[in-house]
Structure formats: structure tokens, C-alpha cells
Design an enzyme around this catalytic site. Structure first.
Site, short mmCIF file in Angstrom:
data_model
loop_
_atom_site.label_atom_id
_atom_site.label_comp_id
_atom_site.label_asym_id
_atom_site.label_seq_id
_atom_site.Cartn_x
_atom_site.Cartn_y
_atom_site.Cartn_z
CG HIS A 81 21.37 6.97 7.38
ND1 HIS A 81 22.49 6.21 7.63
CD2 HIS A 81 20.40 6.44 8.15
CE1 HIS A 81 22.21 5.27 8.50
NE2 HIS A 81 20.94 5.38 8.84
CG ASP A 217 25.76 6.94 6.60
OD1 ASP A 217 25.38 8.10 6.88
OD2 ASP A 217 24.97 5.99 6.47
CB SER A 645 21.79 4.35 11.88
OG SER A 645 21.71 3.43 10.85
N1 ASP Z 1 20.88 1.34 8.61
C1 ASP Z 1 20.32 1.01 9.89
C2 ASP Z 1 19.81 2.21 10.64
O1 ASP Z 1 19.38 3.15 10.01
C3 ASP Z 1 21.25 0.18 10.69
C4 ASP Z 1 20.91 -1.24 10.48
O2 ASP Z 1 19.75 -1.54 10.23
O3 ASP Z 1 21.79 -2.09 10.65
O4 ASP Z 1 19.67 2.22 11.86
#
Ligand code: ASP
Length: 710
Positions: A81, A217, A645
């Protein structure tokens, strides 16, 4: 780093999961305790205070995400992502890399990107005294904000005299401490590998922020520099960057109870807010986000239905709106579930009681009172403020028109007097952004987002009107007027945008471009609003540190500062949790679990090549003996947030065992406070990544580079 040193002196006894520690703080933690937790490396291998570098420097920032170097030829491993924008940039109908994934067959095939950047940390300097001294005695709130901003610009300018340096001043807990952070910015970053979306994003939005999870991911890029080893814009003559440190990959894996460290650049946490400020954030940020972003998501989906070009163009925007939308829901649910605001209130009451009779803390109490009063003062115009803050997300044409208008105005000033985002040092990135926008513009969706925003602005209360919106859209049919604006504007043409980039305010005005004309009027209101916001920041820069110093003194132990996108380490263990009464989650998932979820339909449509490898029993060397399957994701109790992330998750020897990519639903509101019962971050197991490269993609060259194959 004198102040952090003092804060950390007694840190040995306090942690268990909680705390995003700065590199300098890590050095002050009790080495025996760290060893007991599971750290096998000497702390100085992580960070050498003399050289100001160490293994931690292999953790890089990609602008919004974290990542780690994993080879001596500049390979960077991060989340799918995080590189999604790059994948989207190179996709088009007939060459849909989003759906199919991408693997460069050789270095020549790696895909350059317009806006990809990698920042390698170089140096941290405490500049608190200099920042504080820059504020004249008796300064008003606005003067304080401006003095701090001017000092920051001067420090950054001086720091950036060092070749290839990219610098910023980071405030810790609103100004308890200021640190000048110097990094090296690499400008040529190319996509090397992205799995198909049905691996990288398996489970889609339904599984996002959830456990159990089966998402691969991960993606890989490569950092390139000029032949002289210095950062340079993309050129085919550039060569892979040779990092001083990179993470070796562990093929041993993890099991429950294992010690891990998550290294990265956590973005924002708000644990230093007062209870009233927290309640304000819940109501005026998260609740409003759920409302507006929810509407925007539906509109994009409607506008692109059945249109492949539209779906590809809006994919990255939609993904990020969805992520923020669901996060906002999680924050609200978590605040309620954990009674976090009530707990903060009780904690504050203790500090207030403790400070009450002490003359030295009276100003801290007054500061806290003032912070709370300011919440009430902002409330009257909160709906308007939220809209003005989100206008840039309401359609790319309007965002770019506003940016071009603002730039034209700022250009007339000497560089050091401009708004920070419009200084010369930001220009290359701005041009790249104008070019990049070409790949994500889809008129029907863009217009729908703008119409929604305008519709909401027209419904604001009497004391909150946005006059430029009233003037342009107050009478008649909004959609028809907006369509006229899109028909008449040249902002949506890249060639024209690049011309506008060079123009003066007069030249822009003389164009009689309807979108630009609207942006000129709206920007004038935004300028007034931003100046007011700056004065508020100036007040907070004085009040927050005053109050926080009392909180820290009362605690009598180190309090890790809120996240602020600077390099941090969190010490943790692989661990499951109980999300609710009667339910216990184990901390690991497997490829078999991914197959169990497979329905053949989005978002549970495992790609054929992956199914075939699984069904043929091709586990290779990647099967976990204890689990009896190829491992996929694991949980740990690390203290993480957005921005983490792509963070390398490493074992006690500093070897890569996973990549952080998310938190569990119950832990989204961890931004407001750490709760060891439910604080779980979600990692993808590096063995699943290796299984994909090895048994599915047969990525021989990469596996050799990663020293997995001979
Ligand atoms: N998914 C989050 C990010 O994009 C990580 C998180 O918020 O724990 O950094």
C-alpha cells in the site's frame, strides 16, 4: 539531545511494549533489561552516538511510510500500500499492474516514478534552546508562531548547505523539545516488485484494520543515485545506491513470545492532548471524516462503475480515502470502548491536584486551562474549519488551481519569507506533483467530489459562510455551474498547468479561467483562515510544553514523546490477544487461512498462480514446522501508528522477520493511549514474501540479491 537524555535516564524499568523511542533514548535504556527482553545485539550496533548512525539508519522514510534497505544495491522493502501510487502511475487499460502485479525481469525494466522519494537518516541535533531563544519577549501568539517558523527556516537552510541534505525541525510534544533532523533524500526510486492486488491487498477494505489477516502487504523498490554516489533526479545513467547499512533477512521466522523490534517513522499520535482536546478531535475530526469521506467514497464508486480507465485513475485516491475513513471509525469505536477520554480526565485531575499547592507549577495549570478554553472557542466555527482543511482532498482540479494561485502569490516574495510549502526547495516536488496528477485525474469523479464539498459549504450556518463559495455557487444549480467550470478551465491540461506554474497573479487573473478565478477568491479566504490557525499554533507552542512538563514531572519516569514522523523504535513480543469476552486470537496466520477465505470474488480472489503453487504443495523451505504451513501474518504488541507502515520488523539480532503494515481494530485508538491488553500491530511474515518470490514468481535474481539463493 540533552533533554531526551534526561527523560530517558530512568527508563530501564518502565516499558513493556509502550513507547516509540528515539535512537538517542534507546542508548539510555538499561542494556541488561534490553537483553532480558530479547535484544542480542549490542545497543551501539543499533545506534552509534559518536558517528550518529547504525543499523537504525537502514530504516528509511518514503514520505508517509517507512521502509528498510535489504540489499547492498539499494533494494528497499516496504508495504504494497506504500508503493501503490507507483503501481497506479504505471497502470492503464490493457496494462493493469494493479490487478496483475509487476516484477522487473532486470534492472533495465524497473519503473521510475515521478514522486517516489527515499529519505535516509543522517543526523539529529537538539535545537530547543535556539528555537526558544528565537521568540521575542512579549510576543503575541501569531508573532511566536512566525518567529518559530522563521528560525526553523534558518536552521533548515543552514542544514541544507551540506550536500544532498534534506532537513526539518521536529517538535516533540508541541515544543517540549525541538530536534533538527538531517537526512539524505534520494530522488530516483524505481518499482521492482509488486504482487497482484489480490495478494498485496487481499481481504480489501473489509479486512483492513482487522485480525485475523491474510494480506501479503509488501512491495519492493530500488533507490538510485548519480554516478558520483549523490542523489540525482531520474536518469538512465544513475546507479543503485549503496547503503552503509541494510537488514539481513532471517529465514528462521518467529513464534509466539519472540522478541521483535519495529523500526520506523510513526506519523502522529495525540497522547499529549488534554481530555477536552481529545473529545474535540473525536467530534470535529473523526466524526466529520466518517461523514464526508464516506460520501466521497460512494461518489467515486458510482462515477467509475464499469469504466476501467476511471477505476485505474482513481484507485490510489479511493484507497487512501477508504483507509482514512475506516481509521476514523476505529478511532471513535476505540475511544468509547477504552473510555480513553474519561481516563485522560482522571489522569489530568491527579496532576492538577499534585500541582495545586506548588508555586512552580501554577503557570502549567494556567496553560492547561487555556488549552481547554481554546477548544470551546474553536467549536463555533468547527464545521467551517473542517471543510477548509479538507478542500484539497475534494477533487484534484480544484486542489491544483488553489496551489497554482497560492504559488503565484508567494513567488513574489523573497524565498525565506514564503510559506514553507512554497519555498524554492519545494519546487521540484511541486512540478512532479503537477505531472503526476495526470495519471489520477478522472473528470466525472473529480467533479462529484468538488460538488459534494461545495454542497456542504453552502449548508454552513450563518456565522460560518465561505463567501467565495456563496458568490460562485449561491444561486442556481451547483452541478451545472461546476460543469461549466470544468468545461472552461485549463487547469486539467498538464501543458497549461506547467505554464501556469510560471505565471504571476496578474497573468493568472488575465486568463479568465473560471476554476482559477474561483480559486483566487477561495484562496484569499484560506489565507485568512490559515493565519488564524497559525496564531492558534503559536499559542499551543507555548501552552503545551508548559503543561506537559508538569505531566512529565508528576509521572517521575520517562514519558515517550508523541509520534512526529521521526525515527523511532518500539520493543515488542509476538503475541495474540482477546478482542472480546470469550474470544482469544492466536498471533499467526498461514497460507492455508488465505485459501480458506478464497471465494473467487474480490476481495477474496487468490490469484491462480498462487492457488496452483499451494495446491501443488509447493511450500519449499518456507513451511513453519510448528504451524505446518507457510506462515503469512503475525501480531506483536509494538507501539505503532500510521506512518509505521512498511516498518522493518526485526528480531533480537537485527535481522528482518517481517514488515509492519497495520493495527488491529481494537487498537486503532492507540493514538490516544497505549493499552497493553489490545495494543497489537499486524506484520506480514517475511517467509511469506520469500515463498512468493521463490515458489510463485521464481524471482531468481532478487532471491540471489537478498542472499536467499546462491
Ligand atoms: N496502516 C498504517 C499505515 O499506513 C499503519 C497503522 O496505522 O498502524 O501506516
Amino acid at each position: 539531545m540533552r533533554r531526551l537524555v534526561v527523560l530517558a535516564a530512568a527508563a530501564a524499568t518502565m516499558w513493556a511494549g509502550e513507547g516509540k523511542w528515539t535512537p538517542q533514548q534507546v542508548l539510555k535504556l538499561n542494556p541488561a533489561e534490553l537483553k532480558k527482553q530479547g535484544l542480542q545485539l549490542p545497543v551501539r550496533r543499533l545506534w552509534d552516538p559518536v558517528r550518529g548512525t547504525g543499523l537504525l539508519a537502514a530504516t528509511v522514510n518514503t514520505g508517509g511510510c517507512s521502509a528498510g534497505f535489504v540489499s547492498e544495491a539499494g533494494l528497499v522493502l516496504t508495504n504494497h500500500h506504500c508503493l501503490f501510487g507507483m503501481v497506479q502511475e504505471h497502470s492503464r487499460p490493457g496494462r493493469d499492474l494493479i490487478t496483475n502485479g509487476f516484477l522487473a525481469g532486470s534492472r533495465d525494466e524497473e519503473l521510475p516514478s515521478k514522486t517516489g522519494r527515499v529519505n535516509v537518516p543522517r543526523k539529529f541535533t537538539d535545537v530547543t534552546a535556539q528555537m526558544e531563544a528565537a521568540v521575542p519577549a512579549g510576543a503575541s501568539d501569531l508573532e511566536r508562531a512566525k518567529a518559530l517558523e522563521a528560525k526553523e527556516k534558518a536552521l533548515v537552510a543552514e542544514c541544507e548547505m551540506t550536500p544532498a541534505a534534506r532537513c526539518r525541525v521536529a517538535a516533540f510534544d508541541g515544543g517540549v523539545q525541538y530536534v533538527l533532523v538531517e537526512s539524505m533524500e534520494i530522488l530516483d526510486v524505481r518499482l521492482v516488485y509488486a504482487p497482484p492486488r489480490m495478494i498485496g491487498e487481499y481481504g480489501g477494505e473489509g479486512d483492513n484494520w482487522m485480525w485475523p489477516r491474510h494480506t501479503g502487504d509488501f512491495s519492493m523498490a530500488r533507490a538510485y543515485v548519480g554516478r558520483d554516489g549523490k542523489p540525482a533526479p531520474y536518469s538512465k545513467d544513475n546507479v543503485p545506491y549503496k547503503p552503509e547499512f541494510f537488514f539481513p533477512i532471517s529465514t528462521e521466522g518467529v513464534k509466539p513470545g519472540d522478541f521483535v523490534m519495529v523500526l520506523g517513522y510513526p506519523g502522529t499520535t495525540v497522547r499529549s492532548l488534554t481530555a477536552l482536546e481529545m473529545a474535540d478531535r473525536e467530534k470535529n475530526l473523526y466524526e466529520r471524516r466518517v461523514d464526508l469521506y464516506g460520501a466521497w467514497i460512494r461518489l467515486i464508486e458510482e462515477a467509475t462503475k464499469g469504466d476501467e480507465a476511471g477505476i485505474i485513475a482513481t484507485a490510489a485516491t479511493l484507497k487512501s480515502l477508504n483507509n482514512v475513513y475506516k481509521n476514523a471509525g476505529g478511532q471513535i469505536a476505540g475511544l468509547k470502548r477504552g473510555r480513553i477520554i474519561a481516563k485522560q480526565k482522571a489522569a489530568e485531575a491527579e496532576v492538577e491536584k499534585w500541582a495545586a499547592g506548588k508555586p512552580e507549577w501554577q503557570s502549567a495549570l494556567a496553560a492547561k486551562k487555556r488549552l481547554d478554553e481554546m477548544v470551546a472557542e474553536k467549536e463555533r466555527t468547527a464545521a467551517r474549519a473542517f471543510l477548509l482543511q479538507t478542500v484539497a482532498s475534494g477533487g484534484s482540479a480544484l486542489r491544483q488551481a488553489l496551489q497554482l494561485v497560492k504559488l503565484a502569490g508567494e513567488r513574489g516574495k523573497p524565498d525565506a519569507e514564503r510559506e514553507p510549502a512554497y519555498m524554492n526547495r519545494m519546487m521540484p516536488m511541486m512540478v512532479a506533483g503537477l505531472e503526476r496528477a495526470e495519471k489520477s485525474y478522472f473528470r466525472r469523479a473529480d467533479e462529484a467530489l468538488a460538488a459534494e464539498w461545495i454542497g456542504r459549504a453552502l449548508k454552513l450556518g450563518a456565522g460560518e459562510r465561505i463567501k467565495s463559495v456563496d458568490a460562485a455557487f449561491g444561486q442556481g444549480d451547483v452541478k451545472a455551474k461546476l460543469a461549466g467550470m470544468y468545461d472552461g478551465t485549463k487547469v486539467t491540461s498538464l501543458a497549461e498547468r506547467l505554464k501556469m506554474f510560471e505565471e504571476t497573479p496578474e497573468q493568472l487573473k488575465a486568463r479568465r479561467d473560471p476554476m482559477i478565478d474561483f480559486a483566487i477568491a477561495l484562496q484569499a479566504e484560506l489565507d485568512v483562515f490559515n493565519e488564524q490557525a497559525k496564531a492558534i499554533d503559536g499559542a499551543v507552542a507555548k501552552l503545551r510544553p508548559a503543561w506537559r512538563k508538569a505531566v512529565i514531572a508528576h509521572a517521575g519516569k520517562p514519558v515517550a514523546p508523541d509520534a512526529n514522523s521521526t525515527l523511532r523504535v518500539s520493543f515488542a513480543h509476538v503475541k495474540g490477544y482477546a478482542p472480546r469476552d470469550g474470544v482469544v486470537y492466536t498471533p499467526q496466520t498461514t497460507l492455508a487461512g488465505m485459501m480458506e477465505k478464497h471465494t473467487g470474488e474480490d476481495p477474496f480472489d487468490v490469484p491462480k498462480k498462487v492457488r496452483e503453487a499451494y495446491e501443488a504443495g509447493k511450500a519449499g523451505r518456507w513451511k513453519d514446522a510448528r504451524l505446518g504451513e507457510v506462515p503469512l501474518c503475525f501480531l506483536a504488541d509494538a507501539d505503532t501508528t500510521g506512518g509505521n507502515s512498511g516498518s522493518p520488523t526485526v528480531n533480537g539480532r537485527g535481522e528482518l522477520v517481517g514488515l509492519n503494515f497495520d493495527r488491529v481494530w481494537e487498537n486503532v485508538a492507540n493514538d490516544f493511549g497505549y493499552n497493553p491488553e489490545i495494543a497489537r500491530n499486524v506484520n506480514v511474515d517475511i517467509r511469506f514474501f520469500l515463498w512468493m518470490l521463490d515458489e510463485v514468481e521464481n524471482a531468481d535474481g532478487l532471491l540471489k540479491e537478498l542472499k536467499i539463493r546462491k
